[in-house]
Design a protein around this motif. Structure first.
Motif, PDB file in Angstrom:
ATOM      1  N   GLY A   5       0.813  -1.202   0.000  1.00  0.00           N
ATOM      2  CA  GLY A   5       0.000   0.000   0.000  1.00  0.00           C
ATOM      3  C   GLY A   5       0.850   1.256   0.000  1.00  0.00           C
ATOM      4  N   HIS A  25      -1.374   5.910   3.298  1.00  0.00           N
ATOM      5  CA  HIS A  25      -2.621   5.215   3.595  1.00  0.00           C
ATOM      6  C   HIS A  25      -2.504   4.239   4.764  1.00  0.00           C
ATOM      7  CE1 HIS A  25      -3.658   5.984  -0.906  1.00  0.00           C
ATOM      8  NE2 HIS A  25      -3.901   7.031  -0.141  1.00  0.00           N
ATOM      9  N   SER A  33      -3.072  -0.931   3.968  1.00  0.00           N
ATOM     10  CA  SER A  33      -4.302  -0.944   3.163  1.00  0.00           C
ATOM     11  C   SER A  33      -4.454  -2.184   2.293  1.00  0.00           C
ATOM     12  CB  SER A  33      -4.374   0.319   2.304  1.00  0.00           C
ATOM     13  OG  SER A  33      -3.227   0.422   1.463  1.00  0.00           O
ATOM     14  N   GLU A  41      -7.457  -4.996   2.785  1.00  0.00           N
ATOM     15  CA  GLU A  41      -8.530  -4.969   1.795  1.00  0.00           C
ATOM     16  C   GLU A  41      -8.687  -6.297   1.077  1.00  0.00           C
ATOM     17  OE1 GLU A  41      -7.609  -0.227   1.154  1.00  0.00           O
ATOM     18  OE2 GLU A  41      -7.141  -1.643  -0.447  1.00  0.00           O
ATOM     19  N   ALA A  51     -11.798  -0.313   0.632  1.00  0.00           N
ATOM     20  CA  ALA A  51     -10.764   0.634   1.015  1.00  0.00           C
ATOM     21  C   ALA A  51     -10.687   0.726   2.533  1.00  0.00           C
ATOM     22  CB  ALA A  51     -11.045   2.006   0.415  1.00  0.00           C
ATOM     23  N   LEU A  52      -9.488   0.546   3.056  1.00  0.00           N
ATOM     24  CA  LEU A  52      -9.247   0.739   4.483  1.00  0.00           C
ATOM     25  C   LEU A  52      -8.920   2.206   4.720  1.00  0.00           C
ATOM     26  CD1 LEU A  52      -8.676  -0.543   7.341  1.00  0.00           C
ATOM     27  CD2 LEU A  52      -6.263  -0.537   6.635  1.00  0.00           C
ATOM     28  N   VAL A  53      -9.614   2.846   5.665  1.00  0.00           N
ATOM     29  CA  VAL A  53      -9.318   4.234   6.013  1.00  0.00           C
ATOM     30  C   VAL A  53      -9.258   4.359   7.529  1.00  0.00           C
ATOM     31  CG1 VAL A  53     -10.390   5.160   3.924  1.00  0.00           C
ATOM     32  CG2 VAL A  53     -11.752   4.937   6.002  1.00  0.00           C
ATOM     33  N   ARG A 105      -8.262   7.436  -0.858  1.00  0.00           N
ATOM     34  CA  ARG A 105      -8.581   7.116   0.533  1.00  0.00           C
ATOM     35  C   ARG A 105      -8.645   8.362   1.406  1.00  0.00           C
ATOM     36  NH1 ARG A 105      -5.789   3.126  -1.765  1.00  0.00           N
ATOM     37  NH2 ARG A 105      -6.484   0.958  -1.483  1.00  0.00           N
ATOM     38  N   SER A 164     -11.701   8.934   3.830  1.00  0.00           N
ATOM     39  CA  SER A 164     -11.549   9.102   5.265  1.00  0.00           C
ATOM     40  C   SER A 164     -12.439  10.228   5.776  1.00  0.00           C
ATOM     41  CB  SER A 164     -10.085   9.391   5.606  1.00  0.00           C
ATOM     42  OG  SER A 164      -9.920   9.584   6.991  1.00  0.00           O
TER      43      SER A 164
END
Length: 520
Positions: free
Chosen positions: A402, A406, A417, A421, A434-436, A505, A509
């Motif tokens: 990633g 992020h 991330s 994900e 999406a990881l936020v 992202r 967020s």
């Protein structure tokens, strides 16, 4: 109906255009903005600028008018070579580009003076006595997409372009006489330098995700395309259509896809549409500031790394190109004054990826702050900080986990991330995720945002609860994601303007923060 130029005609046309530029007063080092869509004219004008010794400035208009003018302000251009609409904007906002005095219109002039493309060509061809250029002379300023911060102008030297051509040609064994379909306009320039025929696709290059698969298929099969380059968004759309309609590509032997990791499902579908046993899809890894760095083939992914990716191991970007040196170092968000200050990490440990090689650019144009943050001095050389995190495996392959920007910093530690994900992306009704992080580092709350497959968005509360429960069970079953308790759904994740696959992202967020506040 196709128009075309032979290599001999292209050589003569670029000579005539370069002479026209020189005669109108363009000198070596002058910065000329090129706002021309993918076309024969785009290719000819780019090489004409090289021959004249001018510096071509390439800005993605898809980033929006405000960001475009922000880029122009950094460059302070000496002129524009542009289509009518762009020249009209230049004229209306002339106070923002006060030194743009050499202007050429590609198309019709409306309410301004200056030559058009035909005027620049001048009379019949005669050999051009071009200015001498050195490998370290500036050749172009190419702006980043701005997907993880303000767009910056990457200063390319002539020697860097030459190194890119050599590396890409030799690594993939690209032969003169091949026929390429470039879904990203700049790759057409590599083709010309390699003796490869370019077939310009009928598509909007700033919206690859909206490509019409039928037009790409028509070009590939009508023109006997042997190689094609494009964003994963293109091949996602094309491969879905081909598999559904039973379309195959008998002449295609090599697909290159970059801009973001290529989903395993796309690789699997592309292998269904190849007919040659030797055909494959390759993912070159790199960035505007340093390309290429590494590469992996689809066959390697499916046979060797896919299962590790699916379980959260990251995305393997493969073996390094010859002449490229990569190190993985301790993650830092601050400038690093010297390579002596870095801490290299051992095999298997995730850290920041840095690169050294002939294709690595030295600086951002008129952005000493950006250069300071992205380059690490090392004696007479330097390292470029890719802005990515990853690791080397025991076989010396590089893995991508990633973007550094992020990383979600939680009280329990860092969450990467791409690794997290992947756990959610394996759900059959998830298109992407999406990881936020919500809150301030290092006290962020991890949130996963889900974009469902077409037709799978939960439209009512029972459907939402059921989908959420399935995803929560998946999260709890993996130590990488067991701390994720908040799951949100989004109809279309925001993506970058260049490749339409890099998820924004930062915007997500903010959106996730607003969603949580609204429900608290």
């Amino acid at each position: 109906m196709y128009s075309h130029l032979t290599f001999a005609q292209l050589e003569q046309e670029t000579d005539r255009l370069a002479r026209g530029l020189i005669e109108m007063g363009v000198q070596p080092g002058h910065r000329m903005v090129l706002f021309v869509p993918p076309s024969l004219e785009f290719i000819a004008l780019t090489f004409a600028l090289f021959k004249a010794g001018a510096v071509g400035v390439l800005i993605d208009p898809g980033m929006g008018i405000k960001n475009v003018f922000r880029c122009l302000n950094q460059v302070d251009p000496d002129g524009f070579i542009a289509v009518s609409l762009a020249q009209a904007a230049r004229k209306l906002f002339s106070s923002k580009v006060p030194n743009a005095r050499f202007n050429v219109t590609v198309g019709k002039r409306w309410f301004w003076s200056g030559p058009n493309y035909s005027d620049l060509l001048g009379g019949p061809w005669t050999p051009l006595d071009a200015p001498d250029t050195k490998s370290t002379d500036p050749a172009a300023i190419i702006f980043t997409s701005g997907s993880t911060g303000p767009a910056k102008g990457v200063l390319y030297e002539h020697g860097m372009f030459a190194a890119q051509v050599d590396d890409i040609r030799d690594f993939y064994d690209i032969q003169p006489g091949e026929i390429d379909l470039p879904g990203f306009p700049l790759f057409a320039l590599f083709n010309s330098a390699m003796g490869v025929t370019t077939v310009i696709p009928d598509m909007d290059p700033s919206r690859p995700a909206q490509v019409d698969p039928k037009k790409i298929i028509e070009a590939i099969n009508d023109q006997g395309i042997t190689q094609a380059f494009g964003s994963p968004a293109i091949w996602n759309a094309v491969s879905r259509y081909c598999v559904e309609q039973g379309v195959q590509f008998p002449t295609l032997k090599r697909v290159l896809s970059a801009g973001a990791p290529v989903p395993i499902a796309v690789i699997e579908r592309m292998h269904k549409v190849f007919t040659s046993d030797d055909a494959d899809i390759h993912t070159p890894y790199g960035a505007t500031e340093s390309l290429p760095v590494a590469s992996i083939s689809g066959r390697q992914v499916l046979a060797e790394t896919a299962e590790q990716t699916r379980s959260g191991g990251g995305t393997c970007v493969g073996e390094l190109f010859p002449g490229i040196t990569v190190r993985v170092i301790e993650i830092s968000y601050d400038p690093i004054p010297s390579y002596a200050d870095v801490q290299e990490l051992p095999t298997g440990e995730i850290g920041e990826i840095i690169v050294q090689g002939a294709v690595a650019t030295r600086e951002y144009f008129q952005r000493p702050d950006g250069t300071l943050a992205a380059k690490i001095p090392d004696g007479e050389s330097f390292w470029h900080r890719m802005g990515d995190v990853g690791y080397f495996d025991e076989r010396g392959r590089l893995w991508f986990c990633g973007r550094k920007a992020h990383i979600v910093e939680t009280p329990a530690g860092r969450m990467f991330s791409v690794r997290c994900e992947a756990i959610f992306n394996e759900h059959p009704r998830v298109f992407r995720s999406a990881l936020v992080g919500v809150g301030e580092r290092p006290q962020q709350k991890p949130v996963i945002v889900i974009e469902p497959e077409a037709g799978a968005y939960p439209e009512d509360e029972p459907a939402r609860k059921k989908f959420t429960a399935e995803l929560a069970e998946r999260a709890a079953g993996n130590p990488l994601t067991e701390s994720i308790e908040t799951i949100l759904f989004h109809r279309a994740l925001p993506v970058d303007v260049r490749h339409n696959v890099k998820i924004s992202r930062e915007k997500l967020s903010v959106w996730a923060t607003q969603q949580l506040r609204a429900t608290s």
